[in-house]
Design a protein around this motif. Sequence first.
Motif, mmCIF file in Angstrom:
data_model
loop_
_atom_site.group_PDB
_atom_site.id
_atom_site.type_symbol
_atom_site.label_atom_id
_atom_site.label_comp_id
_atom_site.label_asym_id
_atom_site.label_seq_id
_atom_site.Cartn_x
_atom_site.Cartn_y
_atom_site.Cartn_z
ATOM 1 N N CYS A 197 14.732 -26.134 -23.062
ATOM 2 C CA CYS A 197 13.884 -26.162 -24.253
ATOM 3 C C CYS A 197 12.996 -24.925 -24.250
ATOM 4 C CB CYS A 197 13.025 -27.423 -24.275
ATOM 5 S SG CYS A 197 13.994 -28.957 -24.173
ATOM 6 N N VAL A 198 12.880 -24.272 -25.402
ATOM 7 C CA VAL A 198 12.127 -23.019 -25.480
ATOM 8 C C VAL A 198 11.085 -23.124 -26.593
ATOM 9 C CG1 VAL A 198 13.870 -21.982 -27.003
ATOM 10 C CG2 VAL A 198 12.331 -20.501 -25.699
ATOM 11 N N ALA A 199 9.895 -22.582 -26.300
ATOM 12 C CA ALA A 199 8.776 -22.656 -27.239
ATOM 13 C C ALA A 199 7.776 -21.545 -26.907
ATOM 14 C CB ALA A 199 8.108 -24.034 -27.163
ATOM 15 N N ALA A 211 16.940 -28.214 -33.196
ATOM 16 C CA ALA A 211 18.244 -27.912 -32.608
ATOM 17 C C ALA A 211 18.355 -26.460 -32.155
ATOM 18 C CB ALA A 211 19.358 -28.226 -33.603
ATOM 19 N N ASP A 212 17.624 -25.557 -32.828
ATOM 20 C CA ASP A 212 17.695 -24.143 -32.469
ATOM 21 C C ASP A 212 16.772 -23.788 -31.311
ATOM 22 O OD1 ASP A 212 15.383 -24.607 -33.919
ATOM 23 O OD2 ASP A 212 15.424 -22.659 -34.937
ATOM 24 N N LYS A 234 19.366 -34.044 -29.637
ATOM 25 C CA LYS A 234 18.251 -33.112 -29.733
ATOM 26 C C LYS A 234 17.220 -33.632 -30.744
ATOM 27 C CE LYS A 234 21.248 -29.147 -28.775
ATOM 28 N NZ LYS A 234 21.716 -27.810 -29.255
ATOM 29 N N PRO A 235 15.956 -33.236 -30.602
ATOM 30 C CA PRO A 235 14.935 -33.662 -31.558
ATOM 31 C C PRO A 235 15.237 -33.142 -32.961
ATOM 32 C CG PRO A 235 13.933 -32.715 -29.585
ATOM 33 C CD PRO A 235 15.391 -32.432 -29.503
ATOM 34 N N GLN A 238 11.322 -35.190 -26.016
ATOM 35 C CA GLN A 238 11.925 -35.777 -27.216
ATOM 36 C C GLN A 238 13.452 -35.802 -27.176
ATOM 37 O OE1 GLN A 238 10.088 -34.165 -30.918
ATOM 38 N NE2 GLN A 238 8.622 -33.205 -29.530
ATOM 39 N N VAL A 239 14.039 -35.146 -26.190
ATOM 40 C CA VAL A 239 15.497 -35.160 -26.056
ATOM 41 C C VAL A 239 15.922 -36.530 -25.514
ATOM 42 C CG1 VAL A 239 17.500 -34.095 -24.947
ATOM 43 C CG2 VAL A 239 15.554 -32.678 -25.657
ATOM 44 N N VAL A 240 16.963 -37.106 -26.106
ATOM 45 C CA VAL A 240 17.439 -38.436 -25.709
ATOM 46 C C VAL A 240 18.782 -38.292 -24.998
ATOM 47 C CG1 VAL A 240 18.132 -40.728 -26.501
ATOM 48 C CG2 VAL A 240 16.243 -39.527 -27.633
#
Length: 520
Positions: free
Chosen positions: A106-108, A59-60, A54-55, A120-122
């Motif tokens: 992913c939430v934003a 993480a949250d 995670k970036p 950005q997640v690898v």
Amino acid sequence: MTALGIGAPLRRKEDARFLHGRGRFVADLRFADLLEVAFLRSPVAHARLKGITKPTGAADRVFTMADLDGVGPIRAPSALPGFRVSEQPPLARGKVRHVGELVAMCVAPSRALAEDLAEQVVLDLEELPAVAEMTTAADGPRLHEHWPDNVVLTTQVTDDLSDLRATAPIKVTRRLRTARQHMAPLEGRGVVARWDARLGQLEIHTATQMPHINRSGLAECLGLDEGQVRVISPDVGGGFGYKGILLPEEIALGWLAMRLDGRPVRWIEDRFEQLSANANCREHWYDITAYADADGTILGVECDAIVDSGAYSSYPFSACLEAAQIASILPGPYRFMRFHCHTRSMATNKPPILPYRGVARTGVCFAMEVMLDHVARAAGIDAVTARLRNLVQPGEMPFTNVTKKWFDSGDYPRAVTLAAERIGAVDFPARKAAALAAGRRLGLGFAVFCEQGAHGTSVYHGWGIPMVPGHEQYQARLSPDGVLELRIGAHSHGQGMETVMAQVAHSALGIHPHKVRLVH
């Protein structure tokens, strides 16, 4: 046509609202403190998922399947003998099985910021050989390691056609294929989820054709009682079967809404997601032989068919729906009475095949009508004559065909004759020649089919799927002797049902179980 009832013209009620831009689709919903979701999807068709990074500092706001405590996989079992059940985690765990499979959520505050997070997640992926060709998939690399091969289900309609193979005056064999298609409704999928802490209820607004199906699947995967899940279907901009299944996105957003304890979350499918990962259908392969008399009368048909079912069976039932239908509906309204058909639903590293308008009908119609044309050429007759010679006649109605499909009425030969007259089929050879001389090509084709309908609960129950297309009638009556009589739907009876209903009446109404009677 009648003035009222069946066949009556009805005025549409919704047009003015849509024409004036007052439709209400999932993407139109606005709630306070709404958060947007974007998904990271698999870039490869088949790989071991060895790790997800995670970036830093986010993480949250990034979630993987390891975070979804208590969430079960999507399972779409069937009572059909030999059916192999796949387990599809809402977010990939251990392995990815098709391009576009969900890996991280992913939430934003906005979709753009959520997509920035996803980038950005690898992923640490160990790529595996992909199974892409359905005709050779059976013994390819296993998609599901606990399966002996990649065959989801085999179905069989058995008849001994050895005599026709040896003696039929006309024998025509062809290999036919339909390409995988991608549906494209005007509105893609969309989900808004929020948790009502006061009611202890998950509220899901989703572009779905079958809200009761989604409710059952969501409750099962999230470990909730069905009464804790409320599914709301607003206006839906095109479905055609594409929006008739449970979505892994619905499960993921449902879990997230519960975790955020009241803050709503939304995911709106973009067209890239829709075409690359979510909208596959109709990939068929046929090895088919028609046996006929010298005059073009079909004596029997033999068929080996494969359907590419993709990596998973979508809930409630998708992986073997098309192949099982081939064995059932290929003969259509043609009256030959010898039929042998072997079908296989094949798992491959592609998105799941989904129900799409006229399930399997386009493939079987294509296969059957191509064979009619080849028989006509071999018999030296035209396409119209071949069909008139083989269609069920109006005087034979009602008609049960070779696969026990019941045709209650109709005049199929007359329909073909009218079509030929209005097209000008008699003059077509001359028009074709004139067009060719002018550098243009003209073609003429005929196809005849009757779409099956009116499937009742008993049909779905016979397939062994967790699906009730509607709710059956129930009646309650207090008899003169003080007994509560419960009359329930014809297909709701089963072992122990009377005891269950008596217990429900006792707990809900305080009626002694001995005072409850189930009426059939």
